[in-house]
Design an enzyme around this catalytic site. Structure first.
Site, PDB file in Angstrom:
ATOM      1  N   LYS A  26       0.822  -1.214   0.000  1.00 33.11           N
ATOM      2  CA  LYS A  26       0.000   0.000   0.000  1.00 33.11           C
ATOM      3  C   LYS A  26       0.858   1.267   0.000  1.00 33.11           C
ATOM      4  CE  LYS A  26      -1.004   0.067   5.022  1.00 33.11           C
ATOM      5  NZ  LYS A  26      -0.633   1.378   5.505  1.00 33.11           N
ATOM      6  N   ASP A  27       2.178   1.135   0.291  1.00 30.45           N
ATOM      7  CA  ASP A  27       3.066   2.296   0.265  1.00 30.45           C
ATOM      8  C   ASP A  27       3.596   2.611  -1.139  1.00 30.45           C
ATOM      9  OD1 ASP A  27       2.800   2.516   2.991  1.00 30.45           O
ATOM     10  OD2 ASP A  27       4.734   1.586   3.463  1.00 30.45           O
ATOM     11  N   ARG A  66      -8.326   8.237   3.978  1.00 31.58           N
ATOM     12  CA  ARG A  66      -9.265   7.160   3.635  1.00 31.58           C
ATOM     13  C   ARG A  66      -9.996   6.673   4.887  1.00 31.58           C
ATOM     14  NH1 ARG A  66      -8.917   2.047   4.902  1.00 31.58           N
ATOM     15  NH2 ARG A  66      -6.751   2.269   5.570  1.00 31.58           N
ATOM     16  N   ARG A  67      -9.228   6.434   5.952  1.00 26.30           N
ATOM     17  CA  ARG A  67      -9.861   5.984   7.193  1.00 26.30           C
ATOM     18  C   ARG A  67     -10.760   7.075   7.770  1.00 26.30           C
ATOM     19  NH1 ARG A  67      -4.278   3.315   9.083  1.00 26.30           N
ATOM     20  NH2 ARG A  67      -4.624   1.180   8.367  1.00 26.30           N
ATOM     21  N   ARG A  70       0.842  10.421  13.486  1.00 28.80           N
ATOM     22  CA  ARG A  70       1.908   9.688  12.780  1.00 28.80           C
ATOM     23  C   ARG A  70       2.611   8.821  13.807  1.00 28.80           C
ATOM     24  NH1 ARG A  70       4.988  11.682   8.681  1.00 28.80           N
ATOM     25  NH2 ARG A  70       5.929   9.617   8.812  1.00 28.80           N
ATOM     26  N   ARG A 130       1.500   4.994  18.291  1.00 27.62           N
ATOM     27  CA  ARG A 130       0.058   5.169  18.047  1.00 27.62           C
ATOM     28  C   ARG A 130      -0.782   4.562  19.169  1.00 27.62           C
ATOM     29  NH1 ARG A 130      -0.943   5.199  11.599  1.00 27.62           N
ATOM     30  NH2 ARG A 130       1.099   5.939  10.992  1.00 27.62           N
ATOM     31  N   CYS A 151      -1.310   8.056  -3.013  1.00 27.34           N
ATOM     32  CA  CYS A 151      -1.452   7.224  -1.808  1.00 27.34           C
ATOM     33  C   CYS A 151      -2.157   7.966  -0.679  1.00 27.34           C
ATOM     34  CB  CYS A 151      -0.079   6.786  -1.318  1.00 27.34           C
ATOM     35  SG  CYS A 151       0.876   5.850  -2.505  1.00 27.34           S
TER      36      CYS A 151
END
Length: 322
Positions: free
Chosen positions: A84-85, A132-133, A154, A160, A247
């Site tokens: 996904k990166d 997106r989230r 981040r 996190r 992205c």
């Protein structure tokens, strides 16, 4: 004896605990296939050292450039990326030799007091660095008659989850695959159904990349490739590219294989684009035969992207210009 058998293969990897873990799994598999030692070469990327918002510094491609530069300079023989990166455009001098079997593509919630998403209180503060989230979490909350506040964060998994442990946030959302790969899946308090939150294109999958000119290594790495993962991820990334979204745009996509008994005969591709506040989503799906080639998988993604654009998807992607 082949003199190359004693020479270690150098695997380029980011330094994070997650990257080292997933690269370690690939290294073990490559040792078994080639009979050669594999050494991990740790590379720091701009995305690892910058604390800026991902969208501001060029999306998640910032995690990839340093690894690709090391490949081109001959400092490493191959590299492992979280798929996904990867930007959707592939450099001509490099090839993705393998996409191993995909991990769980879903997003995971880590919330205080063991809460699920539906149990979070009105006004809950949820941390994520992903537009997106944010779009889908806000929309999901709206369908439950709740309001949430999404907070841009981040950092690595420890950082996190620390926001929740320290009481700064009610919850954070991470990729389930990442938690699984570092042995921390038990910390997830909820796995978000893809019916409510579609993952990032390629989420849960890895890309093993090397020089396009290294035919021997390409042939060895190809033994790690999972054709169903490759077909699904190619369709998802084709959708992303056709929407002209980087992205960092709020685009979710998932291709899953539909089985009739034990025989896999169809692939369903779902895509979503939304405004960050979740007030508007364009969410569509298409189903067709499992793609048997790169071109067929690409066509599936483009077809769905065209339908989404016709429904107004382009107007929802404010991040396109970043």
């Amino acid at each position: 004896m082949n003199p190359r058998l004693d020479q270690p293969l150098r695997l380029g990897t980011r330094r994070s605990k997650l990257a080292m873990s997933q690269s370690g799994h690939v290294a073990d598999a490559v040792r078994a296939i080639t009979g050669r030692p594999v050494e991990l070469v740790e590379i720091t990327t701009y995305g690892d050292v910058s604390r800026e918002n991902l969208a501001q510094i060029g999306g998640t491609g910032v995690f990839v450039t340093a690894l690709r530069d090391a490949l081109v300079r001959g400092e490493v023989d191959f590299a492992v990326h979280s798929l996904k990166d990867l930007p959707t455009a592939q450099p001509e001098e490099l090839v993705i030799a393998a996409m191993p079997l995909r991990e769980d593509p879903r997003d995971a919630l880590v919330a205080r007091d063991g809460l699920t998403f539906e149990q979070l209180p009105d006004g809950a503060r949820i941390g994520t660095g992903s537009p997106r989230r944010m779009a889908q979490l806000n929309h999901y909350a709206r369908t439950l008659g709740k309001r949430i506040e999404t907070v841009a964060i981040r950092g690595n998994v420890d950082t996190r989850i620390g926001f929740v442990r320290d009481g700064e946030l009610d919850a954070v959302v991470l990729a389930a695959a990442g938690l699984n790969r570092i042995g921390r899946s038990a910390e997830a308090t909820d796995l978000l159904s893809v019916d409510n939150v579609l993952p990032a294109p390629g989420q849960g999958a890895l890309a093993v990349e090397c020089l396009a000119s290294d035919a021997e290594l390409i042939a060895s790495l190809a033994e790690l490739d999972d054709p169903h993962t490759r077909a699904a991820v190619t369709a998802e990334r084709s959708l992303l590219a056709a929407l002209e979204a980087g992205c960092s745009a709020p685009v979710g996509a998932l291709a899953d294989l539909l089985a009739d008994g034990r025989v896999v005969n169809e692939m369903r591709l779902r895509g979503v684009v939304g405004t960050l506040d979740g007030s508007t989503l364009v969410q569509l799906s298409t189903t067709g035969p499992v793609p048997q080639s790169y071109d067929e998988a690409m066509a599936l993604g483009r077809e769905l992207a065209d339908e989404m654009l016709a429904k107004g998807a382009a107007g929802l992607m404010g991040e396109r210009s970043l």
